[in-house]
Design a protein around this motif. Sequence first.
Motif, PDB file in Angstrom:
ATOM      1  N   PRO A  57       0.824  -1.210   0.000  1.00 36.90           N
ATOM      2  CA  PRO A  57       0.000   0.000   0.000  1.00 36.90           C
ATOM      3  C   PRO A  57       0.857   1.259   0.000  1.00 36.90           C
ATOM      4  N   GLU A  58       0.260   2.329  -0.483  1.00 34.22           N
ATOM      5  CA  GLU A  58       0.929   3.628  -0.541  1.00 34.22           C
ATOM      6  C   GLU A  58       1.376   4.079   0.844  1.00 34.22           C
ATOM      7  N   ASP A  59       2.554   4.653   0.907  1.00 32.60           N
ATOM      8  CA  ASP A  59       3.130   5.217   2.133  1.00 32.60           C
ATOM      9  C   ASP A  59       3.441   4.178   3.207  1.00 32.60           C
ATOM     10  N   LEU A  60       3.254   2.880   2.895  1.00 34.16           N
ATOM     11  CA  LEU A  60       3.638   1.794   3.800  1.00 34.16           C
ATOM     12  C   LEU A  60       3.208   2.049   5.242  1.00 34.16           C
ATOM     13  N   PRO A  61       1.905   2.031   5.501  1.00 37.88           N
ATOM     14  CA  PRO A  61       1.440   2.208   6.888  1.00 37.88           C
ATOM     15  C   PRO A  61       2.059   1.160   7.802  1.00 37.88           C
ATOM     16  N   GLN A  62       2.357   1.550   9.038  1.00 35.11           N
ATOM     17  CA  GLN A  62       3.061   0.677   9.969  1.00 35.11           C
ATOM     18  C   GLN A  62       2.092   0.065  10.984  1.00 35.11           C
ATOM     19  N   PHE A  63       2.293  -1.224  11.269  1.00 29.55           N
ATOM     20  CA  PHE A  63       1.468  -1.946  12.222  1.00 29.55           C
ATOM     21  C   PHE A  63       2.364  -2.798  13.116  1.00 29.55           C
ATOM     22  N   THR A  64       1.900  -3.038  14.327  1.00 31.20           N
ATOM     23  CA  THR A  64       2.670  -3.857  15.274  1.00 31.20           C
ATOM     24  C   THR A  64       1.934  -5.155  15.560  1.00 31.20           C
ATOM     25  N   ASP A  65       0.904  -5.104  16.376  1.00 31.20           N
ATOM     26  CA  ASP A  65       0.130  -6.299  16.719  1.00 31.20           C
ATOM     27  C   ASP A  65      -1.253  -6.179  16.081  1.00 31.20           C
ATOM     28  N   PHE A  66      -1.672  -7.209  15.348  1.00 33.67           N
ATOM     29  CA  PHE A  66      -2.921  -7.120  14.594  1.00 33.67           C
ATOM     30  C   PHE A  66      -3.303  -8.496  14.060  1.00 33.67           C
ATOM     31  N   ARG A  67      -4.519  -8.557  13.528  1.00 31.09           N
ATOM     32  CA  ARG A  67      -4.966  -9.703  12.744  1.00 31.09           C
ATOM     33  C   ARG A  67      -5.227  -9.213  11.328  1.00 31.09           C
ATOM     34  N   LEU A  68      -4.701  -9.941  10.353  1.00 35.36           N
ATOM     35  CA  LEU A  68      -4.914  -9.629   8.946  1.00 35.36           C
ATOM     36  C   LEU A  68      -5.751 -10.729   8.320  1.00 35.36           C
ATOM     37  N   ASP A  69      -6.795 -10.333   7.599  1.00 31.93           N
ATOM     38  CA  ASP A  69      -7.638 -11.266   6.844  1.00 31.93           C
ATOM     39  C   ASP A  69      -7.699 -10.818   5.395  1.00 31.93           C
ATOM     40  N   VAL A  70      -7.654 -11.786   4.464  1.00 36.42           N
ATOM     41  CA  VAL A  70      -7.772 -11.458   3.046  1.00 36.42           C
ATOM     42  C   VAL A  70      -8.236 -12.704   2.289  1.00 36.42           C
ATOM     43  N   GLY A 132      -7.219 -25.542  -6.732  1.00 41.14           N
ATOM     44  CA  GLY A 132      -7.703 -25.358  -8.083  1.00 41.14           C
ATOM     45  C   GLY A 132      -7.936 -23.909  -8.469  1.00 41.14           C
ATOM     46  N   LEU A 133      -8.113 -23.687  -9.755  1.00 42.40           N
ATOM     47  CA  LEU A 133      -8.379 -22.357 -10.276  1.00 42.40           C
ATOM     48  C   LEU A 133      -9.711 -21.835  -9.745  1.00 42.40           C
ATOM     49  N   GLY A 134      -9.726 -20.573  -9.370  1.00 46.58           N
ATOM     50  CA  GLY A 134     -10.955 -19.926  -8.944  1.00 46.58           C
ATOM     51  C   GLY A 134     -11.431 -20.286  -7.557  1.00 46.58           C
ATOM     52  N   MET A 135     -10.707 -21.132  -6.849  1.00 50.28           N
ATOM     53  CA  MET A 135     -11.114 -21.536  -5.502  1.00 50.28           C
ATOM     54  C   MET A 135     -10.620 -20.508  -4.492  1.00 50.28           C
ATOM     55  N   VAL A 136     -11.546 -19.895  -3.767  1.00 48.98           N
ATOM     56  CA  VAL A 136     -11.197 -18.824  -2.831  1.00 48.98           C
ATOM     57  C   VAL A 136     -10.678 -19.412  -1.526  1.00 48.98           C
ATOM     58  N   ASN A 137      -9.538 -18.918  -1.081  1.00 52.00           N
ATOM     59  CA  ASN A 137      -8.996 -19.253   0.225  1.00 52.00           C
ATOM     60  C   ASN A 137      -8.930 -17.993   1.071  1.00 52.00           C
ATOM     61  N   HIS A 138      -9.431 -18.096   2.303  1.00 49.00           N
ATOM     62  CA  HIS A 138      -9.400 -16.976   3.239  1.00 49.00           C
ATOM     63  C   HIS A 138      -8.168 -17.144   4.139  1.00 49.00           C
ATOM     64  N   LEU A 139      -7.218 -16.232   3.982  1.00 51.68           N
ATOM     65  CA  LEU A 139      -5.969 -16.274   4.742  1.00 51.68           C
ATOM     66  C   LEU A 139      -6.078 -15.366   5.956  1.00 51.68           C
ATOM     67  N   ALA A 140      -5.538 -15.821   7.085  1.00 50.65           N
ATOM     68  CA  ALA A 140      -5.534 -15.010   8.298  1.00 50.65           C
ATOM     69  C   ALA A 140      -4.183 -15.132   8.986  1.00 50.65           C
ATOM     70  N   VAL A 141      -3.669 -13.996   9.416  1.00 50.11           N
ATOM     71  CA  VAL A 141      -2.407 -13.942  10.156  1.00 50.11           C
ATOM     72  C   VAL A 141      -2.629 -13.105  11.408  1.00 50.11           C
ATOM     73  N   GLU A 142      -2.178 -13.613  12.551  1.00 48.37           N
ATOM     74  CA  GLU A 142      -2.178 -12.830  13.778  1.00 48.37           C
ATOM     75  C   GLU A 142      -0.740 -12.608  14.213  1.00 48.37           C
ATOM     76  N   CYS A 143      -0.386 -11.334  14.396  1.00 49.77           N
ATOM     77  CA  CYS A 143       0.952 -10.950  14.846  1.00 49.77           C
ATOM     78  C   CYS A 143       0.831 -10.378  16.254  1.00 49.77           C
ATOM     79  N   HIS A 144       1.502 -10.991  17.198  1.00 47.28           N
ATOM     80  CA  HIS A 144       1.466 -10.517  18.580  1.00 47.28           C
ATOM     81  C   HIS A 144       2.869 -10.622  19.147  1.00 47.28           C
ATOM     82  N   GLY A 145       3.558  -9.479  19.192  1.00 42.62           N
ATOM     83  CA  GLY A 145       4.950  -9.500  19.624  1.00 42.62           C
ATOM     84  C   GLY A 145       5.774 -10.351  18.674  1.00 42.62           C
ATOM     85  N   SER A 146       6.471 -11.338  19.213  1.00 37.95           N
ATOM     86  CA  SER A 146       7.304 -12.210  18.390  1.00 37.95           C
ATOM     87  C   SER A 146       6.585 -13.498  17.993  1.00 37.95           C
ATOM     88  N   GLU A 147       5.277 -13.576  18.264  1.00 40.59           N
ATOM     89  CA  GLU A 147       4.524 -14.785  17.933  1.00 40.59           C
ATOM     90  C   GLU A 147       3.554 -14.513  16.788  1.00 40.59           C
TER      91      GLU A 147
END
Length: 196
Positions: A57-70, A132-147
């Motif tokens: 993303p533009e300007d590279l916003p900074q984050f520390t601890d969060f959950r990312l879903d896409v 397979g092609l067109g198969m949607v996968n929901h990815l999630a990452v949780e970042c909490h400190g070093s874990e």
Amino acid sequence: TPTPDSEAAVVAPLYEESFDAESGWDVYDDEDTWAAYAEGGYRLGLRRADYVTWGNPEDLPQFTDFRLDVDAWQVEGPLDNNLGVLVRYQGDDDNFYWFQISSDGYYAVDLMQAGEWVSLVGWEASAAIQQGLGMVNHLAVECHGSEFDFAVNGTHLTTVSDANFASGSIGLAAGTFGEPGVVIQYDNLRLTELGE
């Protein structure tokens, strides 16, 4: 009966992107790779084998601890590929974490440190990954400190502890192995604060 005042407040996301219109994420088209907004999402393509590309993303916003879903799916190309999210991205293309899956049912976690790849979790199969092609996968990452916790389609895959980068930006990535022609689409990106 609870009153509206006693209900938990709705917390706004730390960052949210629907990719319905151009919003500052990297757009490029060169000999080997391209990135573009397409059909209501963000799309990455590779014309070269054994290669990786990504967008930020533009300007590279900074984050520390969060959950990312896409949401992510393959538009075309070989299923032997890799796609996923970058977290704690340091802004120099040489330092970040990459949670990746493949369209043929595997996942891995890599660290890019000082321009060198370090495998944190080697490729492992998971029945939770839609293949397979067109198969949607929901990815999630949780970042909490070093874990870090990594999941796909609501199934926890692995936990990693690593203290190299305490904060950073995010990105979306795609890669090829033996064959070129991979095209990956992303949508519905959302970062939220971790619950207590």
